[in-house]
Design an enzyme around this catalytic site. Structure first.
Site, short mmCIF file in Angstrom:
data_model
loop_
_atom_site.label_atom_id
_atom_site.label_comp_id
_atom_site.label_asym_id
_atom_site.label_seq_id
_atom_site.Cartn_x
_atom_site.Cartn_y
_atom_site.Cartn_z
N HIS C 80 0.95 -0.96 0.25
CA HIS C 80 0.06 0.38 0.16
C HIS C 80 0.63 0.94 -0.16
O HIS C 80 0.77 2.22 -1.02
CB HIS C 80 -1.23 0.23 0.76
N ASP C 109 8.90 22.31 -25.75
CA ASP C 109 8.48 20.88 -24.77
C ASP C 109 9.58 20.72 -24.01
O ASP C 109 10.15 21.51 -22.91
CB ASP C 109 8.57 20.08 -25.87
N TRP C 145 7.24 -0.41 4.44
CA TRP C 145 7.42 0.67 2.94
C TRP C 145 9.64 1.07 3.35
O TRP C 145 10.10 0.96 2.91
CB TRP C 145 7.38 1.41 2.65
N SER C 172 14.17 5.72 -13.39
CA SER C 172 12.34 6.86 -13.50
C SER C 172 12.29 7.86 -13.15
O SER C 172 13.39 9.25 -13.75
CB SER C 172 11.20 6.34 -13.51
N SER C 173 12.46 8.50 -11.84
CA SER C 173 12.65 9.04 -11.00
C SER C 173 13.28 10.22 -11.57
O SER C 173 13.31 11.30 -11.88
CB SER C 173 12.42 8.95 -8.95
N HIS C 256 13.63 10.94 4.09
CA HIS C 256 12.78 12.33 4.66
C HIS C 256 12.62 13.38 4.07
O HIS C 256 11.90 13.66 3.66
CB HIS C 256 13.36 13.42 5.98
N GLU C 258 12.38 13.18 1.06
CA GLU C 258 10.88 12.37 0.06
C GLU C 258 10.05 12.65 0.31
O GLU C 258 9.06 12.97 -0.49
CB GLU C 258 11.40 10.51 0.04
N TYR C 260 9.36 15.64 2.04
CA TYR C 260 8.83 17.23 1.63
C TYR C 260 8.75 16.85 -0.62
O TYR C 260 8.01 17.54 -0.63
CB TYR C 260 10.37 17.23 1.57
N SER C 271 0.14 27.22 -4.46
CA SER C 271 0.43 28.65 -4.23
C SER C 271 -0.35 29.27 -5.89
O SER C 271 0.04 30.66 -6.45
CB SER C 271 1.95 28.81 -4.56
N HIS C 305 14.83 11.98 12.46
CA HIS C 305 13.58 11.56 14.16
C HIS C 305 12.72 10.67 13.93
O HIS C 305 11.63 11.02 14.07
CB HIS C 305 13.05 13.18 13.14
N HIS C 306 13.17 10.19 12.33
CA HIS C 306 12.38 8.44 12.71
C HIS C 306 13.23 7.69 13.21
O HIS C 306 12.66 6.46 13.54
CB HIS C 306 12.30 8.26 10.72
N THR C 331 7.73 26.66 6.82
CA THR C 331 6.38 26.15 6.83
C THR C 331 5.39 27.37 7.02
O THR C 331 4.47 27.32 6.48
CB THR C 331 5.63 24.18 6.93
N LYS C 334 4.83 29.99 4.51
CA LYS C 334 3.78 29.35 3.58
C LYS C 334 2.50 29.61 3.94
O LYS C 334 1.71 29.75 3.53
CB LYS C 334 4.52 27.95 3.15
N ARG C 453 1.43 0.43 15.60
CA ARG C 453 1.12 0.76 14.31
C ARG C 453 1.38 -0.60 13.49
O ARG C 453 2.30 -1.67 13.79
CB ARG C 453 1.87 1.85 13.73
#
Ligand code: HEA
Ligand code: HEA
Ligand code: CUA
Ligand SMILES: [Cu+2]
Lengths: 288, 380, 528
Positions: C80, C109, C145, C172-173, C256, C258, C260, C271, C305-306, C331, C334, C453
């Protein structure tokens, strides 16, 4: 001003090679994975995938080379290619950074912790009594049986000299093509390619030597970091040398000119990049 | 019906939570205050930060809502022309920064206290296994294994037909709880044998990963006697959700008695290993060992789970290869979740479980394995 | 304006429509076609990933195990997340970038059109490989994951397939990101200076750098897993001097940034939308740019922090706590800028605006819980509970997903030339918003109350809120079918859209016809 934008930037119509690329990579990887899982089909798939992949490279780059030689690309396109190559190299740098990071972490953190450092934790006393090795180490379980230290003298040093020299020769070639001196260009390229392959050969020799000493990929964290870092680097050198070889062939076929030789430049950048990575290896893997 | 009722009470709970603040104490909704100095500190900090966020939220969302009501085109609002204001931007950079500082300072202080494990009076080594906890009191040498209570395990089987609501402390009960004295600084040293686990009891507000090959440590000092429950808090495979933690916090004298009793039974155990055992004894004990150590993977019927855990019924190894069978249990299978039991189980346990496996579920080999045989195998 | 002397032998190629047939899509190099492909791919993956989420939620409806084995449950959790992150949010953003960036900066293009084709077409192959693992001996990956060793090394036949599919997705990315960087740096129309670029372009510019910097690190990390499992290395094995925690450091150095990557383009979208429907210029444009850059910079130094509970040295914990908390400042800038943009505007509330406002509010709620998680001593309580699950779904679902949906509604008329059905759009918004909160808000409570979890079954006191969440999940899931309906209806027909589409819209993309022509600009636009 009223000129149509499509005339100023080349947007190719349809591309069939990417699909071949996807299919070939998928077959290659699925084959490799099946092989690792012990399937007999694996190696066959790998070969097929690899051949397809090479065909794709020839087809795709062949097309690009033809377009380039036909003058399809101008300054604007050229700049896109340059940026593409720059940022691709940056992504490669980050790939190596992961392995350098692993080396750093193992030396600065995990091995000292296994030896009892850090917050006075009793890892050492409770789990690995008797473990005393500092770097290089193959770990508390003495994995692989040997942690023979690969010194920087003499082979790695010679290799450093070789790679640095090849950096010079490729620059020489660059200067030559800039003034349309094809002869020197070819010589410079030839020397670079030659030095590149000598490097790879010597690196292979060093591996044989290491294995003779019992120092293997499976010799704990030292073997892991040593072989993975130098191995991926060696792979990149091989790749870079092959690319330069292609450039050499093209140079001999009369491709490139003083103001249009991006493909060669990209190969040269790549070559400098493997050079710099090697310097990192030389310092962090061999000397320190 | 039951479900409907629960849903209703849940919605009601939500409502109650929003309207009264007394429900905050209810630990079905909020963090527990716990029973240690640290845990109360953590709780207070949690509430402090929560309220800060709520208030910032009120201001920000309030301004948005006001604007959405007042400044809509249908109300004839005409767009203003401003598009920046250095002053405003400085203010809303500096004020949040200040708020963060007021949060960070006490947090750092608490953290320093939490990490100080010096001067502990009791040390317990915790080892995580798939999927049970091993506790070793380093001061006295007492060692216990704690795994999910059989009642819960039964009810937790896929489509067991047992309503979990009828099981006491469903999934939060173990066979052998950890016994700890109150009012003493207890230091835990953690490690694991196979994969990562994490030991967590919310009432103590401590949680730390158990990492194979490394030792982590943490401490607690329990204020009140009682039973405290927690769970493994790091994904550790199939039964990650089924390795709870139960702590009995008792007075010091009860704790001492308990330690003595454990030492005595360990002594008796050691004596029994050297004698000759009979089949029935081994089967009975083997069933127990199997139920504690093996059942999670190989399942009560010995059939395992297809593709994940092998069946032990009628296989070549179990029927014919005694040495191989003992070897697998002693040394495990590298790279799989079948771990080495040579340190967790003693000779009698292994002899019993091998005997059990070779005679249960219709295997009926008639083999009787003596603890002495295991002892010999270990030496090799 | 810079005119190159060119001779062109391919005059007759312009303003061609696309070649007909299926091969058009397979071989296309057109940024709009590729954008469309990305978006459809992402929608399909959303339904697949959502279907897996529904399996999770159904199992969690009651205590006890009713429908799946715990091992399969863990596979669902893992898949998932992988599908949602790598198959939905990232491709959707890349699809939007493909469609919009060249139009927004006035380019013919994307800079590297053939590579663009490959960036997309390798994705379905990568995902076919990844999803096929579910049918292999031993099942798919079941270690979350985050694929932490040593657990992930217990995976069956799926492991090498998983690793190689991650390599492919990474390729790809990286190609996609390089293309975006090259497009933004090299393809802007004359006069389109950096500080005139629309914010969606800016946020993607920065995101692309994040991608190029961290995807290779992930590739390195999974390569180490591969060699640890099959070639005897011991990066993550203490017996050989390695450390399982080392993987976590490398993973989160990717992971991390990622997250963002999953939110910065969303910031850009919002925006764009809020100023349009407030009929007012974006407040604090340049501070928006700097805030985005600061967030990206900080994202590289907060990763641990993870991993507060892995037993880092105290100094490390404090460092990562402080840097993480700092992210709240840019943040916040924003959020305040968005509110100030709305302030004294002349707002209307079409569907894109509704989703954008929903984004601002619910993302902020997710940000608040992120801030709570950032505080190390309390994170010891929150870590690996449903409180974390609540946090990241708030930033990801009513965050990233809402922004993507907002963007689709916002630009759909430009893509198709038709207006979408506003009534259905509004219904979609309200159903989504109500149900997404029913789905994820209760997770805060069960998390605080102590529910870990990644568990398929739980103690009975957690029943109530899990049931509410499950109801919310089905409601939210089925509400998404409306998105599909609206999109198809809009492609088929509807009121004709004007070039400008929205009254308050500014920017190059609104200066061209709706639907945007296959080759957008001719002649090249000039920005004054
Ligand atoms: C889009 C994705 C996204 C985003 C944007 C964020 C944003 C943030 N995240 Fe989140 N996070 C995830 C996705 C995301 N996260 C995921 C997927 C995980 C779990 C991974 C896993 O384990 O599987 C996770 C986990 C996670 C953890 C680990 C929890 C744990 O496992 O124990 C932490 C801890 O610090 C954290 C913190 C933060 C912070 C501080 C922010 C900040 O960026 C938030 C900043 C925003 C605000 C604060 C709100 C707006 C600000 C204001 C209105 C200004 C004023 C405010 C104040 C001064 C308070 N996140
Ligand atoms: C962008 C990312 C993203 C998105 C969009 C979502 C969306 C959702 N997520 Fe997920 N989630 C993650 C990222 C995301 N998640 C991550 C990173 C994890 C952590 C994994 C880990 O622990 O490793 C996680 C974990 C996670 C868990 C915890 C699992 C566990 O710990 O064991 C749960 C549980 O409820 C959950 C639920 C949901 C739900 C209900 C949705 C819903 O929003 C989904 C809604 C969509 C649909 C429901 C599809 C709609 C389609 C239909 C209704 C048609 C039906 C189709 C057919 C019948 C063919 N997610
Ligand atoms: Cu042990 Cu989770
Ligand atoms: Cu993070």
């Amino acid at each position: 001003m009223s000129e149509a934008i499509q005339d100023k930037y080349f947007v190719p119509e349809a591309a069939k090679w990417p699909l071949v690329g996807s299919i070939s990579l998928t077959i290659l990887f699925c084959g490799f994975a099946s092989y690792l899982n012990g399937s007999l089909l694996g190696p066959t798939m790998m070969v097929i995938g690899f051949i397809l992949f090479v065909i794709m490279l020839f087809g795709w780059f062949g097309q690009v080379v033809n377009e380039s030689e036909a003058g399809t690309y101008r300054k604007w396109e050229d700049m896109s290619f340059r940026m593409g190559m720059c940022w691709f190299i940056f992504s490669e740098v980050m790939f190596f950074a992961a392995f350098f990071g692993a080396l750093y972490y193992a030396r600065e953190f995990s091995v000292p912790w296994l030896l009892g450092d850090g917050d006075g934790l009793p890892t050492h006393n409770l789990l690995w009594p008797g473990y005393t090795e500092v770097w290089p180490t193959n770990g508390p379980d003495d994995l692989g049986g040997s942690d023979y230290h690969m010194g920087w003298w003499p082979l790695p040093f010679i290799n450093t000299v070789i790679l640095l020299t090849s950096g010079l020769t490729v620059t020489w070639a660059h200067h030559a093509i800039k003034v349309d001196n094809r002869k020197q260009f070819v010589y410079g390229l030839f020397l670079t390619v030659l030095l590149g392959f000598i490097f790879v050969f010597l690196q292979g020799y060093e591996y044989v030597y290491a294995y003779d000493q019992g120092m293997k990929l499976s010799s704990g964290i030292y073997g892991s970091t040593f072989f993975m870092l130098t191995g991926f680097h060696g792979l990149h050198v091989t790749l870079g040398a092959i690319i330069l070889l292609v450039m050499l062939v093209r140079a001999m076929l009369g491709h490139f000119s003083g103001h249009r030789h991006f493909a060669f430049e990209a190969a040269a950048w790549y070559w400098h990049f493997v050079d710099v990575v090697w310097l990192g290896l030389f310092i962090f893997v061999y000397i320190l | 019906m039951n479900t409907l009722h629960r849903t209703k009470s849940g919605l009601f709970g939500l409502l109650a939570y929003m309207t009264t603040s007394s429900t905050w104490a209810d630990w079905e909704l909020n963090l527990t205050q716990g029973v240690t100095d640290i845990s109360r500190d953590v709780y207070d900090m949690h509430m402090f930060v929560l309220w800060i966020c709520v208030w910032i939220g009120v201001v920000v969302f309030g301004a948005m809502t006001y604007s959405m009501i007042k400044h809509r085109k249908s109300k004839g609002s005409v767009p203003a022309k401003f598009s920046h204001s250095t002053l405003a931007e400085v203010i809303w950079t500096v004020i949040p920064f200040g708020i963060l500082v007021t949060m960070a300072v006490p947090a750092a202080n608490t953290l320093v206290r939490m990490e100080d494990t010096s001067d502990s009076e009791v040390t317990v080594k915790i080892t995580g296994h798939q999927w049970k906890w091993e506790y070793e009191y380093l001061d006295s040498g007492v060692r216990i294994i704690s795994s999910l209570d059989p009642d819960s395990r039964q009810a937790a089987a896929l489509n067991s037909g047992i309503d979990p609501n009828t099981v006491d402390n469903y999934l939060l009960e173990v066979d052998n709880p950890l016994v700890l004295p109150v009012d003493k600084k207890i230091r835990f040293v953690l490690t694991a044998s196979d994969v990562l686990h994490a030991w967590w009891v919310p009432e103590f507000a401590i949680k730390k990963d158990a990492i194979p090959g490394f030792i982590n440590d943490m401490w607690t000092k329990i204020d009140e006697e009682g039973i405290y429950r927690g769970q493994c808090a790091e994904l550790c495979g199939r039964d990650h959700g089924f390795m709870p933690i139960v702590v009995h916090a008792t007075s010091e004298s009860e704790y001492e008695d308990w330690i003595q009793a454990q030492l005595a039974s360990a002594e008796a155990e050691a004596q029994s290993a050297d004698r000759e055992w009979v089949m029935d004894e081994l089967m009975e004990r083997g069933e127990g060992v199997y139920g504690t150590y093996c059942v999670a993977c190989h399942q009560p019927n010995g059939q395992g789970i297809e593709g994940v855990f092998p069946s032990l019924v009628g296989t070549d190894m179990v029927l014919n290869d005694l040495d191989g069978h003992i070897d697998v249990i002693l040394n495990g299978v590298e790279g799989t979740s079948m771990q080495a039991f040579s340190t967790t189980l003693n000779d009698a346990d292994i002899a019993a479980v091998v005997t059990y496996e070779r005679n249960a579920w219709g295997n009926d080999t008639g083999d009787v394995v003596q603890p002495a045989t295991i002892k010999d195998m270990r030496v090799q | 304006m810079n005119a190159y002397s060119v001779d062109h032998s391919h005059d007759d190629l312009h303003d061609h429509g696309p070649p007909p047939g299926l091969m058009r899509w397979v071989t296309t190099t057109n940024h709009k076609d590729i954008g469309t492909l990305y978006l459809w791919f992402s929608l399909i993956m959303f339904f697949i990933g959502g279907f897996m989420a529904l399996i999770i939620r159904t199992e969690l409806f009651q205590p006890g195990l009713q429908i799946v084995d715990p091992h399969f449950f863990n596979q669902m959790t893992t898949m998932h997340a992988l599908v949602m992150i790598f198959g939905v949010v990232m491709p959707a953003f890349v699809g939007l970038a493909n469609w919009m960036l060249p139009m927004m900066v006035g380019a013919p293009d994307m800079a590297l059109p053939r590579m663009n084709n490959w960036s997309f077409w390798i994705l379905p192959f990568g995902f076919a490989m990844m999803l096929s693992t579910l049918f292999m001996e031993g099942g798919g990956p079941a270690s979350g994951w985050t694929i932490y060793p040593p657990l992930v090394l217990q995976t069956g036949d799926a492991l090498p397939f998983l690793i190689f599919s991650i390599h492919i997705l990474g390729v790809s990315s990286i190609m996609g990101a390089i293309n975006i960087v090259a497009t933004i740096m090299n393809m802007r129309a004359p006069g389109m200076t950096y500080m005139k670029m629309p914010l969606f372009v800016w946020t993607w510019f920065i995101t692309a750098y994040l991608l190029i910097a961290v995807m290779p690190v992930l590739a390195g990390a999974v390569t180490m897993l591969l060699t640890d499992k099959f070639f005897g290395t011991s990066f993550f094995d203490a017996a050989g001097g390695g450390d399982p925690v080392m993987f976590q450091h490398i993973f989160w150095f990717f992971g991390h940034p990622e997250v963002y990557i999953l939110i910065l383009p969303a910031f850009g979208i919002v925006s764009e939308i809020i100023p349009t429907f407030s009929r007012k210029k974006l407040f604090g444009y340049s501070s928006m740019v700097y805030a985005t850059a600061s967030i990206a910079f900080l994202s590289f130094i907060v990763w641990a922090h993870h991993m507060f509970t892995v037993g880092m040295p105290l100094a490390g914990e404090i460092f990562f706590m402080f840097t993480t908390m700092l992210i709240a400042v840019p943040t916040g800038v924003k959020v305040f800028n968005w509110v100030s943009t709305m302030w004294r505007g002349a707002m209307t509330f079409e569907t894109p605006m509704l989703f954008a406002i929903g984004f601002v509010i619910m993302f902020t709620i997710g940000g608040f819980s992120g801030l709570m998680l950032a505080m190390t001593p309390i994170d010891f309580q929150y870590h690996d509970t449903y409180f974390v699950v609540a946090h990241f779904h708030y930033v990801l679902v009513p965050g990233a997903i809402f922004a993507i949906i907002a963007a689709v509604y916002y630009w759909l008329p430009k893509w198709t030339g038709n207006m979408y059905d506003e009534k259905l759009g509004k219904a979609h918004f309200w159903l989504s918003t109500i149900f997404v909160n029913i789905l994820f808000f209760p997770m805060h409570f069960v998390g605080l109350a102590g529910m870990p979890r990644r568990i398929p079954d739980y103690a009975v006191q957690f029943t109530d809120f899990n049931q509410i969440a499950t109801i919310g999940a089905f409601g939210f899931g089925f509400a998404q079918i409306l998105l599909l309906v609206v999109a198809i209806k809009c492609i088929r027909g509807g009121a004709k859209a004007t070039n400008e589409v929205w009254e308050g819209a500014h920017g190059l993309e609104w200066s061209v016809a709706s639907p945007a022509p296959y080759h957008t600009f001719s002649p090249q636009p000039v920005v004054k």
